[in-house]
Design a protein around this motif. Structure first.
Motif, PDB file in Angstrom:
ATOM      1  N   SER A   1     -22.045  48.700  13.563  1.00 25.87           N
ATOM      2  CA  SER A   1     -21.095  49.261  14.530  1.00 25.87           C
ATOM      3  C   SER A   1     -21.481  50.685  14.902  1.00 25.87           C
ATOM      4  O   SER A   1     -21.399  51.067  16.075  1.00 25.87           O
ATOM      5  N   TYR A   2     -21.914  51.480  13.934  1.00 22.71           N
ATOM      6  CA  TYR A   2     -22.351  52.849  14.224  1.00 22.71           C
ATOM      7  C   TYR A   2     -23.630  52.861  15.055  1.00 22.71           C
ATOM      8  O   TYR A   2     -23.761  53.654  15.988  1.00 22.71           O
ATOM      9  N   ASP A   3     -24.567  51.975  14.726  1.00 25.99           N
ATOM     10  CA  ASP A   3     -25.816  51.901  15.482  1.00 25.99           C
ATOM     11  C   ASP A   3     -25.569  51.499  16.935  1.00 25.99           C
ATOM     12  O   ASP A   3     -26.125  52.093  17.865  1.00 25.99           O
ATOM     13  N   ALA A   4     -24.715  50.496  17.133  1.00 26.58           N
ATOM     14  CA  ALA A   4     -24.412  50.039  18.496  1.00 26.58           C
ATOM     15  C   ALA A   4     -23.668  51.117  19.277  1.00 26.58           C
ATOM     16  O   ALA A   4     -23.937  51.328  20.472  1.00 26.58           O
TER      17      ALA A   4
ATOM     18  N   ASP B   1     -23.905  50.526  23.189  1.00 28.01           N
ATOM     19  CA  ASP B   1     -23.886  49.070  23.393  1.00 28.01           C
ATOM     20  C   ASP B   1     -22.515  48.494  23.029  1.00 28.01           C
ATOM     21  O   ASP B   1     -22.340  47.824  22.012  1.00 28.01           O
ATOM     22  N   LEU B   2     -21.543  48.767  23.887  1.00 26.53           N
ATOM     23  CA  LEU B   2     -20.181  48.294  23.646  1.00 26.53           C
ATOM     24  C   LEU B   2     -20.070  46.783  23.799  1.00 26.53           C
ATOM     25  O   LEU B   2     -19.218  46.162  23.166  1.00 26.53           O
ATOM     26  N   ASP B   3     -20.935  46.176  24.609  1.00 29.08           N
ATOM     27  CA  ASP B   3     -20.936  44.716  24.736  1.00 29.08           C
ATOM     28  C   ASP B   3     -21.279  44.063  23.402  1.00 29.08           C
ATOM     29  O   ASP B   3     -20.659  43.069  23.011  1.00 29.08           O
ATOM     30  N   TYR B   4     -22.258  44.615  22.708  1.00 23.53           N
ATOM     31  CA  TYR B   4     -22.628  44.073  21.400  1.00 23.53           C
ATOM     32  C   TYR B   4     -21.465  44.194  20.421  1.00 23.53           C
ATOM     33  O   TYR B   4     -21.152  43.247  19.683  1.00 23.53           O
ATOM     34  N   ILE B   5     -20.819  45.356  20.428  1.00 24.56           N
ATOM     35  CA  ILE B   5     -19.682  45.550  19.539  1.00 24.56           C
ATOM     36  C   ILE B   5     -18.606  44.520  19.846  1.00 24.56           C
ATOM     37  O   ILE B   5     -18.100  43.851  18.936  1.00 24.56           O
ATOM     38  N   ARG B   6     -18.253  44.372  21.125  1.00 22.30           N
ATOM     39  CA  ARG B   6     -17.205  43.420  21.511  1.00 22.30           C
ATOM     40  C   ARG B   6     -17.588  41.984  21.163  1.00 22.30           C
ATOM     41  O   ARG B   6     -16.796  41.237  20.603  1.00 22.30           O
ATOM     42  N   ASP B   7     -18.803  41.593  21.511  1.00 24.14           N
ATOM     43  CA  ASP B   7     -19.204  40.190  21.398  1.00 24.14           C
ATOM     44  C   ASP B   7     -19.595  39.749  19.992  1.00 24.14           C
ATOM     45  O   ASP B   7     -19.527  38.557  19.679  1.00 24.14           O
ATOM     46  N   HIS B   8     -20.004  40.702  19.139  1.00 22.82           N
ATOM     47  CA  HIS B   8     -20.541  40.305  17.836  1.00 22.82           C
ATOM     48  C   HIS B   8     -19.847  40.905  16.622  1.00 22.82           C
ATOM     49  O   HIS B   8     -19.990  40.375  15.519  1.00 22.82           O
TER      50      HIS B   8
ATOM     51  N   GLU C   1     -10.080  44.221  24.152  1.00 20.59           N
ATOM     52  CA  GLU C   1     -10.063  44.989  25.397  1.00 20.59           C
ATOM     53  C   GLU C   1      -9.634  46.433  25.148  1.00 20.59           C
ATOM     54  O   GLU C   1     -10.278  47.375  25.626  1.00 20.59           O
ATOM     55  N   GLN C   2      -8.553  46.630  24.404  1.00 26.92           N
ATOM     56  CA  GLN C   2      -8.074  47.985  24.129  1.00 26.92           C
ATOM     57  C   GLN C   2      -9.061  48.764  23.263  1.00 26.92           C
ATOM     58  O   GLN C   2      -9.293  49.956  23.502  1.00 26.92           O
ATOM     59  N   VAL C   3      -9.644  48.123  22.260  1.00 24.92           N
ATOM     60  CA  VAL C   3     -10.595  48.808  21.390  1.00 24.92           C
ATOM     61  C   VAL C   3     -11.834  49.213  22.180  1.00 24.92           C
ATOM     62  O   VAL C   3     -12.311  50.353  22.065  1.00 24.92           O
ATOM     63  N   ILE C   4     -12.351  48.324  22.985  1.00 16.72           N
ATOM     64  CA  ILE C   4     -13.534  48.662  23.787  1.00 16.72           C
ATOM     65  C   ILE C   4     -13.202  49.744  24.805  1.00 16.72           C
ATOM     66  O   ILE C   4     -13.998  50.654  25.046  1.00 16.72           O
ATOM     67  N   ASN C   5     -12.010  49.712  25.377  1.00 16.76           N
ATOM     68  CA  ASN C   5     -11.586  50.771  26.291  1.00 16.76           C
ATOM     69  C   ASN C   5     -11.541  52.111  25.558  1.00 16.76           C
ATOM     70  O   ASN C   5     -11.991  53.131  26.078  1.00 16.76           O
ATOM     71  N   TYR C   6     -10.981  52.118  24.350  1.00 17.76           N
ATOM     72  CA  TYR C   6     -10.961  53.344  23.540  1.00 17.76           C
ATOM     73  C   TYR C   6     -12.383  53.830  23.275  1.00 17.76           C
ATOM     74  O   TYR C   6     -12.687  55.019  23.453  1.00 17.76           O
ATOM     75  N   LEU C   7     -13.257  52.940  22.815  1.00 16.69           N
ATOM     76  CA  LEU C   7     -14.637  53.336  22.514  1.00 16.69           C
ATOM     77  C   LEU C   7     -15.353  53.848  23.760  1.00 16.69           C
ATOM     78  O   LEU C   7     -16.144  54.790  23.687  1.00 16.69           O
ATOM     79  N   SER C   8     -15.065  53.245  24.904  1.00  9.11           N
ATOM     80  CA  SER C   8     -15.648  53.703  26.166  1.00  9.11           C
ATOM     81  C   SER C   8     -15.172  55.115  26.491  1.00  9.11           C
ATOM     82  O   SER C   8     -15.973  55.980  26.858  1.00  9.11           O
ATOM     83  N   ARG C   9     -13.874  55.355  26.361  1.00 10.32           N
ATOM     84  CA  ARG C   9     -13.318  56.689  26.612  1.00 10.32           C
ATOM     85  C   ARG C   9     -13.883  57.692  25.609  1.00 10.32           C
ATOM     86  O   ARG C   9     -14.201  58.824  25.961  1.00 10.32           O
TER      87      ARG C   9
ATOM     88  N   GLY D   1     -16.356  37.880   8.539  1.00 11.76           N
ATOM     89  CA  GLY D   1     -17.605  38.521   8.933  1.00 11.76           C
ATOM     90  C   GLY D   1     -17.519  39.429  10.141  1.00 11.76           C
ATOM     91  O   GLY D   1     -18.552  39.819  10.695  1.00 11.76           O
ATOM     92  N   LYS D   2     -16.294  39.788  10.549  1.00 14.07           N
ATOM     93  CA  LYS D   2     -16.132  40.696  11.690  1.00 14.07           C
ATOM     94  C   LYS D   2     -15.101  41.766  11.357  1.00 14.07           C
ATOM     95  O   LYS D   2     -14.276  41.599  10.464  1.00 14.07           O
ATOM     96  N   ILE D   3     -15.140  42.838  12.117  1.00 18.61           N
ATOM     97  CA  ILE D   3     -14.188  43.926  11.932  1.00 18.61           C
ATOM     98  C   ILE D   3     -12.847  43.502  12.524  1.00 18.61           C
ATOM     99  O   ILE D   3     -12.758  43.206  13.715  1.00 18.61           O
ATOM    100  N   SER D   4     -11.814  43.499  11.688  1.00 20.61           N
ATOM    101  CA  SER D   4     -10.485  43.135  12.173  1.00 20.61           C
ATOM    102  C   SER D   4      -9.537  44.336  12.220  1.00 20.61           C
ATOM    103  O   SER D   4      -8.501  44.280  12.884  1.00 20.61           O
ATOM    104  N   GLU D   5      -9.920  45.411  11.537  1.00 16.44           N
ATOM    105  CA  GLU D   5      -9.097  46.615  11.581  1.00 16.44           C
ATOM    106  C   GLU D   5      -9.949  47.795  11.127  1.00 16.44           C
ATOM    107  O   GLU D   5     -10.835  47.638  10.287  1.00 16.44           O
ATOM    108  N   ARG D   6      -9.674  48.972  11.750  1.00 19.03           N
ATOM    109  CA  ARG D   6     -10.358  50.193  11.313  1.00 19.03           C
ATOM    110  C   ARG D   6      -9.371  51.344  11.331  1.00 19.03           C
ATOM    111  O   ARG D   6      -8.654  51.539  12.301  1.00 19.03           O
ATOM    112  N   TRP D   7      -9.355  52.066  10.219  1.00 19.04           N
ATOM    113  CA  TRP D   7      -8.550  53.277  10.108  1.00 19.04           C
ATOM    114  C   TRP D   7      -9.512  54.456  10.085  1.00 19.04           C
ATOM    115  O   TRP D   7     -10.516  54.426   9.373  1.00 19.04           O
TER     116      TRP D   7
END
Length: 131
Positions: free
Chosen positions: A13-16, A21-28, A52-60, A111-117
């Motif tokens: 997630s940090y590398d992407a 590469d927000l598409d990779y984060i969203r899709d994988h 959608e909201q998480v990717i919007n946040y990461l984009s901002r 195997g995926k991120i479901s929550e991050r604090w």
């Protein structure tokens, strides 16, 4: 000794994010019902639910931080359902310089991120950097 799969997921997630590469984060890397918890009182603070909201946040976040922003993990603590990253957060915005420490705690589901604090050492410094 091989890296724990949850550590690899957090590191990915940090590398992407560093590559933008927000598409990779969203899709994988994210579950459909993912939640990010961002502390503070700044414009980026709040809870973001769903891809959608998480990717919007990461984009901002990446737009506001520019290409200089980076998360540099020092170490990881992992279990079957969680991983914590002890990290250094660095960036530059105009004449502002950020060099802060913090912790990200990830909940991992199937195997995926479901929550991050996010737990910055000083959330006011983060708020001021993005103001």
């Amino acid at each position: 000794m091989s890296e724990h799969p949850n550590v690899a997921l957090a590191r990915d997630s940090y590398d992407a994010l560093a590559k933008g590469d927000l598409d990779y984060i969203r899709d994988h890397l994210l579950t459909d019902d993912v939640i990010f918890h961002i502390p503070g009182r700044g414009s980026l603070a709040g809870d973001y639910q769903g891809k959608e909201q998480v990717i919007n946040y990461l984009s901002r976040f990446t737009e506001a931080a520019g290409k200089s922003m980076r998360f540099e993990p020092d170490s990881f603590l992992a279990s079957e359902e969680q991983v914590a990253a002890l990290l250094r957060i660095r960036g530059e915005r105009g004449d502002r310089v950020l060099d802060e420490r913090g912790v990200h705690v990830f909940r991992i589901t199937d195997g995926k991120i479901s929550e991050r604090w996010s737990y910055p050492h000083d959330s006011q410094i983060i708020d001021e950097f993005f103001a």
